[in-house]
Design an enzyme around this catalytic site. Structure first.
Site, mmCIF file in Angstrom:
data_model
loop_
_atom_site.group_PDB
_atom_site.id
_atom_site.type_symbol
_atom_site.label_atom_id
_atom_site.label_comp_id
_atom_site.label_asym_id
_atom_site.label_seq_id
_atom_site.Cartn_x
_atom_site.Cartn_y
_atom_site.Cartn_z
ATOM 1 N N THR A 20 0.811 -1.215 0.000
ATOM 2 C CA THR A 20 0.000 0.000 0.000
ATOM 3 C C THR A 20 0.841 1.260 0.000
ATOM 4 O OG1 THR A 20 -1.861 -1.078 1.066
ATOM 5 C CG2 THR A 20 -1.686 1.295 1.385
ATOM 6 N N THR B 220 1.540 -4.395 4.185
ATOM 7 C CA THR B 220 1.401 -4.663 5.628
ATOM 8 C C THR B 220 0.818 -6.038 5.911
ATOM 9 O OG1 THR B 220 -0.786 -3.646 5.653
ATOM 10 C CG2 THR B 220 1.104 -2.228 6.173
ATOM 11 N N ASP B 221 0.172 -6.663 4.919
ATOM 12 C CA ASP B 221 -0.502 -7.941 5.199
ATOM 13 C C ASP B 221 0.461 -9.015 5.707
ATOM 14 O OD1 ASP B 221 -3.112 -7.924 2.625
ATOM 15 O OD2 ASP B 221 -2.735 -6.682 4.399
ATOM 16 N N GLU C 244 -1.671 -28.985 27.063
ATOM 17 C CA GLU C 244 -2.918 -29.529 26.491
ATOM 18 C C GLU C 244 -2.710 -30.843 25.750
ATOM 19 O OE1 GLU C 244 -5.655 -27.089 28.111
ATOM 20 O OE2 GLU C 244 -6.022 -28.766 26.720
ATOM 21 N N LYS D 182 0.087 -7.465 12.850
ATOM 22 C CA LYS D 182 -0.960 -6.578 12.321
ATOM 23 C C LYS D 182 -2.248 -6.940 13.043
ATOM 24 C CE LYS D 182 -3.060 -4.911 8.015
ATOM 25 N NZ LYS D 182 -3.035 -4.964 6.525
ATOM 26 N N TYR E 15 -8.192 0.437 -3.206
ATOM 27 C CA TYR E 15 -7.139 1.060 -4.034
ATOM 28 C C TYR E 15 -6.294 -0.066 -4.644
ATOM 29 C CZ TYR E 15 -4.813 -0.127 0.286
ATOM 30 O OH TYR E 15 -4.370 -0.820 1.390
HETATM 31 N N1 DGL Z 1 -2.541 -5.827 -0.339
HETATM 32 C C1 DGL Z 1 -2.051 -5.418 0.958
HETATM 33 C C2 DGL Z 1 -0.532 -5.663 1.046
HETATM 34 O O1 DGL Z 1 0.147 -5.432 0.044
HETATM 35 C C3 DGL Z 1 -2.319 -3.978 1.232
HETATM 36 C C4 DGL Z 1 -2.123 -3.661 2.657
HETATM 37 C C5 DGL Z 1 -0.986 -2.711 2.897
HETATM 38 O O2 DGL Z 1 0.102 -2.795 2.275
HETATM 39 O O3 DGL Z 1 -1.157 -1.897 3.807
HETATM 40 O O4 DGL Z 1 -0.067 -6.081 2.108
#
Ligand code: DGL
Length: 356
Positions: free
Chosen positions: A39, A119-120, A313, A192, A53
């Site tokens: 992103t 971020t993913d 467990e 995240k 986006y």
């Molecule tokens: N498609 C997600 C990624 O590339 C967008 C999320 C982001 O980068 O914040 O991880």
């Protein structure tokens, strides 16, 4: 006459010394930005498009040019290693990135590295690099939650902060760091935690390691687990990593996923158990059978915080299973993958989970 000459010599020396001190005073760190997409490199149709986006469209030079302030705090160069949305990150991408990072950091004229990333899976890449980077120099992974075209885009300030952090002496020797939203997190424990908000990266119970304020890093704690130059993992000669997958537990779960992953060739399997890594009765036989086939089983937990207790467990000693300690399932997968490049001995692998 002699006095005049020595006075002149002294003046020349002092002038040269002043110049050298001044040059030293303004010597900027050399920071390389490795761009991978996400992103932070994304664009939306309008300035209010913060979801829906397109990620991974803006190149590294444009990212750098969009934040001219960076050139005041570091000598920056950029490389586009790849351009992907990070949900598509693969083991091959990680090996390419890690090898490039280690080559760059071996060069005396590189002081630190920033990796721009979606971020993913940012936390996963950060942890992988935390285990395979062979330098004490700072490596900072950064992303953004809003695309570059959005109102109050967080990418520019995150990038500025990350460059400052990567060029700072204070960050040396602390392992791979994640710089997001004015916070500094250690790669091992950050995750995240929200699908869309700018404060999504959290180290909930173990705590972030510091802040970035006014572009400067302030550290308040350090990590206790080994990383970077202290690890036994070396990917420099690897082109493939062992196949390790994750099976998620939930009410009514059976054994289909476990059986399918083993049939597909998993060499290691992380079970994302409920609670303290509990094994549902309908799943357990398939895990036992997998172990008997030589698949290394790691009991992790889907809950997000806390220690998965060995022999808690399940009787791990009897089952010959490994427990993930506090590592999330997705990070346990990374450590198990690297562990399997060294050994299949479960006692040795358990040691690694208590070490890294
Ligand atoms: N498609 C997600 C990624 O590339 C967008 C999320 C982001 O980068 O914040 O991880």
């Amino acid at each position: 006459m002699l006095f005049q000459k020595s006075k002149h010599t002294l003046f020349v020396f002092l002038f040269a010394l002043a110049g050298a001190v001044q040059a030293q005073a303004v010597k900027l760190p050399n920071v390389t930005i490795l761009a991978t997409g996400g992103t932070i490199a994304g664009t939306g149709a309008t300035s209010t498009t913060t979801v829906g986006y397109t990620a991974a469209t803006v190149g590294v030079q444009a990212l750098i040019q969009a934040v001219p302030e960076i050139t005041k705090v570091a000598n920056v160069s950029g490389e586009q290693v790849f351009q992907i949305a990070s949900e598509n990150m693969s083991n091959e991408h990680w090996l390419t990135l890690a090898k490039r990072v280690n080559v760059l950091l071996s060069q005396p004229n590189v002081d630190g590295i920033v990796i721009t990333h979606g971020t993913d899976t940012l936390e996963e890449t950060a942890y992988f690099l935390n285990l395979v980077v062979k330098s004490r120099k700072p490596v900072v992974v950064v992303g953004s939650m809003r695309p570059s075209t959005a109102l109050s885009a967080d990418g520019p300030i995150n990038l500025y902060n990350a460059v400052q952090l990567a060029g700072s002496q204070a960050a040396v020797g602390r392992g791979v760091l994640v710089a997001m939203n004015d916070q500094i997190h250690a790669a091992r424990d950050v995750t995240k935690s929200n699908t869309t908000t700018a404060d999504t990266f959290r180290t909930a119970e173990l705590g972030m390691v510091g802040y970035l304020q006014g572009g400067k890093p302030f550290f308040y704690r350090d990590v206790t687990r080994k990383h970077t130059v202290e690890t036994e993992f070396d990917v420099s000669k690897l082109d493939v990593l062992p196949q390790v997958d994750v099976a998620y537990a939930y009410a009514n779960v059976g054994d289909v996923a476990v059986k399918a992953l083993v049939a597909a060739g998993a060499k290691g399997l992380v079970h994302a158990g409920v609670g303290n890594g509990s094994l549902p009765a309908k799943t357990k036989p398939a895990l036992v059978a997998a172990r008997e086939k030589g698949v290394v089983i790691v009991r992790s937990a889907r809950v997000g915080q806390g220690i998965v207790a060995r022999n808690g467990e399940a009787n791990d000693d009897q089952l010959d299973f490994v427990v993930s300690d506090t590592l999330s399932p997705q990070k346990a997968r990374i450590l198990l993958m690297l562990a399997l490049t060294k050994t299949s001995d479960t006692k040795d692998i358990q040691r690694m989970f208590y070490t890294y």
